[in-house]
Motif scaffolding. Structure first.
Motif, PDB file in Angstrom:
ATOM      1  N   TYR A 221      22.829  22.525  10.779  1.00  0.00           N
ATOM      2  CA  TYR A 221      23.604  23.690  10.175  1.00  0.00           C
ATOM      3  C   TYR A 221      22.863  25.188  10.785  1.00  0.00           C
ATOM      4  O   TYR A 221      21.788  25.390  10.726  1.00  0.00           O
TER       5      TYR A 221
ATOM      6  N   PRO B 201      22.263  28.837  10.103  1.00  0.00           N
ATOM      7  CA  PRO B 201      22.027  30.471   9.711  1.00  0.00           C
ATOM      8  C   PRO B 201      21.687  30.977   9.987  1.00  0.00           C
ATOM      9  O   PRO B 201      21.189  31.312  11.731  1.00  0.00           O
TER      10      PRO B 201
ATOM     11  N   ALA C 213      20.954  18.240  11.005  1.00  0.00           N
ATOM     12  CA  ALA C 213      20.923  17.346   9.025  1.00  0.00           C
ATOM     13  C   ALA C 213      21.469  16.292   9.616  1.00  0.00           C
ATOM     14  O   ALA C 213      20.095  14.910   9.073  1.00  0.00           O
TER      15      ALA C 213
ATOM     16  N   SER D  69      14.951  12.365   0.172  1.00  0.00           N
ATOM     17  CA  SER D  69      15.764  13.140   0.098  1.00  0.00           C
ATOM     18  C   SER D  69      15.478  14.436   1.666  1.00  0.00           C
ATOM     19  O   SER D  69      14.545  14.669   2.064  1.00  0.00           O
TER      20      SER D  69
ATOM     21  N   CYS E  41      17.830  13.912   3.642  1.00  0.00           N
ATOM     22  CA  CYS E  41      17.992  13.560   4.767  1.00  0.00           C
ATOM     23  C   CYS E  41      19.470  13.643   5.484  1.00  0.00           C
ATOM     24  O   CYS E  41      20.220  13.220   6.269  1.00  0.00           O
TER      25      CYS E  41
ATOM     26  N   LYS F 170      22.470  13.376   3.083  1.00  0.00           N
ATOM     27  CA  LYS F 170      23.572  12.589   2.376  1.00  0.00           C
ATOM     28  C   LYS F 170      24.576  13.785   1.829  1.00  0.00           C
ATOM     29  O   LYS F 170      25.911  12.862   2.233  1.00  0.00           O
TER      30      LYS F 170
ATOM     31  N   HIS G 114      20.143   8.299  -5.082  1.00  0.00           N
ATOM     32  CA  HIS G 114      18.329   8.107  -5.240  1.00  0.00           C
ATOM     33  C   HIS G 114      17.592   6.880  -5.666  1.00  0.00           C
ATOM     34  O   HIS G 114      16.916   6.209  -5.182  1.00  0.00           O
TER      35      HIS G 114
ATOM     36  N   ARG H 133      15.551  13.067   7.905  1.00  0.00           N
ATOM     37  CA  ARG H 133      16.121  13.857   8.687  1.00  0.00           C
ATOM     38  C   ARG H 133      15.619  13.856  10.137  1.00  0.00           C
ATOM     39  O   ARG H 133      14.557  14.308  10.071  1.00  0.00           O
TER      40      ARG H 133
HETATM   41  N1  LIG Z   1      24.458  25.392   3.657  1.00  0.00           N
HETATM   42  C1  LIG Z   1      23.353  24.789   4.256  1.00  0.00           C
HETATM   43  N2  LIG Z   1      22.493  25.526   5.244  1.00  0.00           N
HETATM   44  C2  LIG Z   1      21.171  25.198   5.814  1.00  0.00           C
HETATM   45  N3  LIG Z   1      20.857  23.952   5.573  1.00  0.00           N
HETATM   46  C3  LIG Z   1      21.744  23.455   4.795  1.00  0.00           C
HETATM   47  C4  LIG Z   1      22.397  23.783   3.879  1.00  0.00           C
HETATM   48  N4  LIG Z   1      22.567  22.733   2.893  1.00  0.00           N
HETATM   49  C5  LIG Z   1      22.013  21.930   3.396  1.00  0.00           C
HETATM   50  N5  LIG Z   1      20.944  22.215   4.236  1.00  0.00           N
HETATM   51  C6  LIG Z   1      19.485  21.869   4.357  1.00  0.00           C
HETATM   52  O1  LIG Z   1      20.127  20.140   5.632  1.00  0.00           O
HETATM   53  C7  LIG Z   1      19.644  19.150   5.165  1.00  0.00           C
HETATM   54  C8  LIG Z   1      20.090  18.081   4.469  1.00  0.00           C
HETATM   55  O2  LIG Z   1      20.604  18.409   3.283  1.00  0.00           O
HETATM   56  P1  LIG Z   1      20.586  17.816   2.143  1.00  0.00           P
HETATM   57  O3  LIG Z   1      21.414  18.223   0.895  1.00  0.00           O
HETATM   58  O4  LIG Z   1      22.346  17.355   2.864  1.00  0.00           O
HETATM   59  O5  LIG Z   1      20.610  16.551   2.242  1.00  0.00           O
HETATM   60  P2  LIG Z   1      19.819  15.016   0.946  1.00  0.00           P
HETATM   61  O6  LIG Z   1      20.118  13.789   1.579  1.00  0.00           O
HETATM   62  O7  LIG Z   1      21.477  15.470   0.000  1.00  0.00           O
HETATM   63  O8  LIG Z   1      18.951  15.652  -0.369  1.00  0.00           O
HETATM   64  P3  LIG Z   1      18.803  15.142  -1.480  1.00  0.00           P
HETATM   65  O9  LIG Z   1      18.501  13.563  -1.006  1.00  0.00           O
HETATM   66  O10 LIG Z   1      17.450  16.251  -2.018  1.00  0.00           O
HETATM   67  O11 LIG Z   1      19.651  15.670  -2.576  1.00  0.00           O
HETATM   68  C9  LIG Z   1      18.256  19.919   4.090  1.00  0.00           C
HETATM   69  O12 LIG Z   1      16.893  19.714   5.236  1.00  0.00           O
HETATM   70  C10 LIG Z   1      18.825  20.582   3.989  1.00  0.00           C
HETATM   71  O13 LIG Z   1      18.120  21.783   3.783  1.00  0.00           O
END
Ligand SMILES: Nc1ncnc2c1ncn2[C@@H]1O[C@H](COP(=O)(O)OP(=O)(O)OP(=O)(O)O)[C@@H](O)[C@H]1O
Length: 274
Positions: free
Chosen positions: A31, A33, A41, A61, A63, A65, A212, A230
């Motif tokens: 990502y 930004p 990610a 959390s 990572c 997913k 989870h 991550r």
């Molecule tokens: N739109 C975005 N812009 C910037 N960073 C992002 C964005 N979406 C997710 N991230 C970052 O990417 C990483 C992975 O996020 P993601 O939501 O895919 O994880 P996850 O495993 O689904 O988390 P959780 O289990 O907490 O839902 C995290 O560090 C998150 O902060």
């Protein structure tokens, strides 16, 4: 009930490369930004899913997913790598894929039947045929008689079942599910797990399920993809050799416990996973 559609070819799958229905290889996601540092990610993710297979993705959390599921759904772009469904590169949402999110996200001003019909309407499919299918699906998940109710008149579990019907109404070959039962209480969640396996058995979809809960992943899946913290990398892909059909008593069995322990060992100290 005429819901069964994809299963015949699913049972024939033996796992050779040609039969991979979903292919992910060398997948990277950053990502970037505008006003902050990039986030790495996902790193070098690679796995395949056979037609009709039930695969779960677990990991701590953050990572990646949800990121992985959104890329599979064509909702966000990958940075590098290969993502194919049914031999076609995924670059945007495709009709072969249905998506279920953590909350049912039903539109409050539409009835349950009208909500379930949304994908059929958006894709310009035959309304009469799909209304019949929507009613059959609602009946299959025990929502007979609720077709004309509004979402606020249903419990959270019932709304989530309606959300699953909406994802299935256009008969997608692939169902992507992001923590669909995460907001439900433990008993409703168990019930929904059993229900989901029944729907999957009858409809034959290929399912990728993010959770989870390690025990939920073990109970539901043919294989569990375990991601590292991550940036998410594949820590292990664990085949769950527990036979089918599965009964909820399996969750507390020693056989399931062995898999849960093996997967949990990847996260000792990583937290945020149950
Ligand atoms: N739109 C975005 N812009 C910037 N960073 C992002 C964005 N979406 C997710 N991230 C970052 O990417 C990483 C992975 O996020 P993601 O939501 O895919 O994880 P996850 O495993 O689904 O988390 P959780 O289990 O907490 O839902 C995290 O560090 C998150 O902060």
């Amino acid at each position: 009930m005429a819901i069964r559609t994809h299963r015949a070819s699913a049972t024939a799958a033996t796992g050779t490369a040609e039969e991979s229905w979903i292919e992910v290889g060398g997948l990277q996601k950053f990502y970037r930004p505008r006003r902050s540092e990039p986030t790495h990610a996902l790193s070098d993710i690679g796995f395949t899913v056979r037609r009709g297979e039930f695969v779960s993705v677990v990991g701590p959390s953050g990572c990646g997913k949800t990121t992985l599921l959104k890329i599979l759904a064509g909702l966000i772009p990958k940075s590098e790598g290969v993502v194919r469904i049914s031999g076609r590169d995924v670059r945007k949402p495709i009709p072969e894929v249905g998506m279920v999110f953590q909350s049912a996200t039903l539109l409050p001003w539409r009835t349950i039947l009208q909500n379930v019909m949304i994908p059929a309407e958006v894709q310009g499919l035959n309304i009469a045929t799909h209304r019949k299918r929507a009613r059959e699906l609602l009946s299959m998940v025990g929502l007979d008689g609720f077709e004309d109710k509004y979402p606020h008149e249903l419990s959270g579990g019932m709304q989530q079942r309606a959300g699953i019907c909406r994802a299935l109404v256009h008969d997608p070959a692939v169902l992507l599910m992001d923590e669909p039962f995460g907001a439900l209480d433990a008993m409703t969640r168990e019930h929904m797990n059993v229900e989901l396996l029944r729907i999957w058995r009858e409809s034959g979809q290929t399912i990728v399920f993010v959770t989870h809960s390690i025990s939920e992943a073990v109970f539901l899946s043919d294989r569990v993809v375990v991601l590292s913290p991550r940036p998410g990398r594949i820590a292990e892909i664990v085949p769950i050799d527990l036979g089918r059909p599965r009964d909820i008593s399996l969750v507390s069995s020693d056989a399931a416990g062995v898999y849960v322990k093996r997967i949990r060992e990847h996260f000792n100290g990583a937290g945020a996973i149950d």
